[in-house]
Design an enzyme around this catalytic site. Structure first.
Site, mmCIF file in Angstrom:
data_model
loop_
_atom_site.group_PDB
_atom_site.id
_atom_site.type_symbol
_atom_site.label_atom_id
_atom_site.label_comp_id
_atom_site.label_asym_id
_atom_site.label_seq_id
_atom_site.Cartn_x
_atom_site.Cartn_y
_atom_site.Cartn_z
ATOM 1 N N LYS A 60 -76.742 41.704 39.912
ATOM 2 C CA LYS A 60 -78.189 41.812 39.728
ATOM 3 C C LYS A 60 -78.539 41.855 38.242
ATOM 4 C CE LYS A 60 -80.145 45.783 40.025
ATOM 5 N NZ LYS A 60 -80.723 47.101 40.312
ATOM 6 N N LYS B 272 -73.768 53.655 40.417
ATOM 7 C CA LYS B 272 -74.022 54.360 39.156
ATOM 8 C C LYS B 272 -73.014 55.472 38.895
ATOM 9 C CE LYS B 272 -78.832 53.324 38.221
ATOM 10 N NZ LYS B 272 -80.138 53.823 37.794
ATOM 11 N N LYS C 24 -81.854 46.038 33.519
ATOM 12 C CA LYS C 24 -82.277 46.452 32.185
ATOM 13 C C LYS C 24 -81.272 47.398 31.545
ATOM 14 C CE LYS C 24 -85.279 49.762 34.478
ATOM 15 N NZ LYS C 24 -86.560 49.851 35.128
HETATM 16 P P1 TYM Z 1 -86.208 50.203 39.083
HETATM 17 O O1 TYM Z 1 -86.911 50.895 37.967
HETATM 18 O O2 TYM Z 1 -84.732 50.051 38.998
HETATM 19 O O3 TYM Z 1 -86.828 48.771 39.312
HETATM 20 C C1 TYM Z 1 -88.230 48.601 39.459
HETATM 21 C C2 TYM Z 1 -88.526 47.529 40.474
HETATM 22 O O4 TYM Z 1 -87.958 46.277 40.078
HETATM 23 C C3 TYM Z 1 -87.142 45.776 41.119
HETATM 24 N N1 TYM Z 1 -85.997 45.067 40.512
HETATM 25 C C4 TYM Z 1 -85.672 43.808 40.748
HETATM 26 N N2 TYM Z 1 -86.221 42.861 41.543
HETATM 27 C C5 TYM Z 1 -85.652 41.646 41.558
HETATM 28 N N3 TYM Z 1 -84.548 41.329 40.828
HETATM 29 C C6 TYM Z 1 -83.963 42.238 40.019
HETATM 30 N N4 TYM Z 1 -82.887 41.928 39.300
HETATM 31 C C7 TYM Z 1 -84.530 43.546 39.957
HETATM 32 N N5 TYM Z 1 -84.219 44.675 39.277
HETATM 33 C C8 TYM Z 1 -85.117 45.591 39.625
HETATM 34 C C9 TYM Z 1 -86.691 46.985 41.906
HETATM 35 O O5 TYM Z 1 -86.308 46.652 43.213
HETATM 36 C C10 TYM Z 1 -87.931 47.845 41.862
HETATM 37 O O6 TYM Z 1 -88.848 47.445 42.857
HETATM 38 N N6 TYM Z 1 -86.189 53.919 42.389
HETATM 39 C C11 TYM Z 1 -86.961 52.839 41.830
HETATM 40 C C12 TYM Z 1 -88.230 53.343 41.155
HETATM 41 C C13 TYM Z 1 -89.063 54.195 42.043
HETATM 42 C C14 TYM Z 1 -89.861 53.759 43.136
HETATM 43 C C15 TYM Z 1 -90.473 54.934 43.668
HETATM 44 C C16 TYM Z 1 -90.099 52.508 43.721
HETATM 45 C C17 TYM Z 1 -89.206 55.534 41.942
HETATM 46 N N7 TYM Z 1 -90.044 55.993 42.932
HETATM 47 C C18 TYM Z 1 -91.328 54.863 44.784
HETATM 48 C C19 TYM Z 1 -90.972 52.454 44.825
HETATM 49 C C20 TYM Z 1 -91.553 53.634 45.343
HETATM 50 C C21 TYM Z 1 -86.137 52.112 40.797
HETATM 51 O O7 TYM Z 1 -85.196 52.631 40.276
HETATM 52 O O8 TYM Z 1 -86.582 50.879 40.468
#
Ligand code: TYM
Length: 328
Positions: free
Chosen positions: A192, A111, A195
């Site tokens: 990957k 990022k 969004k």
């Molecule tokens: P975030 O918001 O980027 O994504 C949310 C969840 O979706 C999963 N994910 C995917 N899984 C499969 N294929 C993909 N292309 C894909 N893109 C996203 C991510 O692995 C995630 O599980 N930091 C985290 C949010 C967060 C969090 C937490 C998660 C904040 N605090 C505490 C668990 C526990 C994040 O940015 O996910």
């Protein structure tokens, strides 16, 4: 029974990658376990957000949780910023994090790459994520593959805190699905699905209408061959589409491969589009209901209350262990 916590950032429309990698497992875990699912709005602002857009996206993600099948009577559904303990423990864990370990985070490297000004929030982001998890003494954290490294850091921070100040936090385990933990871009099988991608053709949003879904899948990249064969090394794009097919139908990729034996990409993609449309249709209908009923506000109020009660207790314990003078 395990304690489960996870979250999704409210930084744009959710994709089918978020659903397959994370939300689908939230739904599966809710009946067996003690679950807390949050919308990570404090994480979303690590990159600039328009206030009106942030508000809308936050409510939208909450409604999608319910639309995807989360039952507010089973799982606590809440907004991260509604529980102030997250920001507070986030700070305490920031003070316990090393620059070196934060610099090694691949999400931060991706990022910040090539950017002139990188927000400090993006850098300390994993310490806040650790706080999210540790506040609930979560034993299990369902996430996609890209969050594995952040989970490792969370485990390190928990261990470090416990070693310095005495047993306070539970060391959590990641819960990463065997299939679908990394759904790839429709335009590039080595990237990957995200969004935040500038190209809308690279992802399927959970709220895309059927025609857009059909167009995106018709245009999705495939390799030169013509056989529907699962081979991540040599056929990353087709393999990714097969994974999506399998996840939307409950079939294994082997079953998908067998079903399309002797058929070309054209027939497969046509069916895949309908499979995805059919998987998202009930979710979209429920989403519209949830948004128009206004029930989400009550759900979030109740979720914040349940989450806050647990989080405040853990925070108080951590502050006491560190030596903060209590109010007496
Ligand atoms: P975030 O918001 O980027 O994504 C949310 C969840 O979706 C999963 N994910 C995917 N899984 C499969 N294929 C993909 N292309 C894909 N893109 C996203 C991510 O692995 C995630 O599980 N930091 C985290 C949010 C967060 C969090 C937490 C998660 C904040 N605090 C505490 C668990 C526990 C994040 O940015 O996910």
């Amino acid at each position: 029974q395990q304690r489960v916590l996870s979250g999704i950032q409210s930084s744009g429309k959710l994709t089918i990658g978020n659903y397959i990698g994370a939300m689908k497992n939230f739904v599966a875990l809710q009946h067996e376990h003690d679950c807390y699912f949050m919308i990570a709005d404090l994480h979303a602002v690590t990159v600039p957000q328009e206030p009106a857009a942030l508000r809308e996206q936050t409510e939208s993600v909450a409604a999608l949780y319910v639309a995807a099948g989360l039952d507010p009577a089973e799982a606590a559904i809440f907004i991260q910023s509604h529980v102030p303990a997250h920001a507070e423990l986030g700070w305490l864990l920031t003070t316990m994090s090393y620059m070196g370990e934060l610099e090694r985070m691949t999400q931060y490297k991706d990022k910040s790459e090539g950017k002139e000004a990188v927000g400090a929030g993006l850098f300390v982001y994993p310490a806040l994520m650790a706080a999210d998890i540790l506040l609930y003494n979560a034993t299990l954290v369902p996430v996609g593959d890209d969050q594995k490294q952040h989970l490792e850091l969370t485990r390190d921070l928990a261990g470090r805190f416990n070693y310095r100040y005495g047993d306070t936090f539970v060391v959590p385990e990641p819960f990463i699905p065997k299939q679908g933990a990394r759904i790839m871009s429709l335009e590039d099988g080595t990237k990957k699905m995200s969004k935040s991608s500038p190209s809308a053709g690279s992802y399927i949003s959970l709220l895309d209408n059927p025609d857009d879904i059909r167009k995106k899948i018709a245009r999705a990249k495939t390799d030169m061959g013509r056989e529907v064969v699962y081979d991540v090394q040599n056929k990353p794009e087709v393999s990714n589409l097969m994974t999506i097919y399998g996840q939307c139908t409950g079939k294994t990729v082997e079953q998908v491969q067998a079903a399309y034996d002797g058929q070309g990409y054209g027939a497969f993609k046509k069916d895949l589009a309908e499979v995805v449309v059919a998987a998202l249709e009930p979710m979209q209908r429920k989403y519209a209901d949830v948004r128009s009923s206004g029930e989400i506000h009550r759900i979030l109020r109740d979720g914040a209350e349940r989450a806050g009660a647990v989080a405040e207790q853990t925070l108080a314990k951590a502050k006491e262990a560190m030596g903060f003078l209590p109010i007496v």
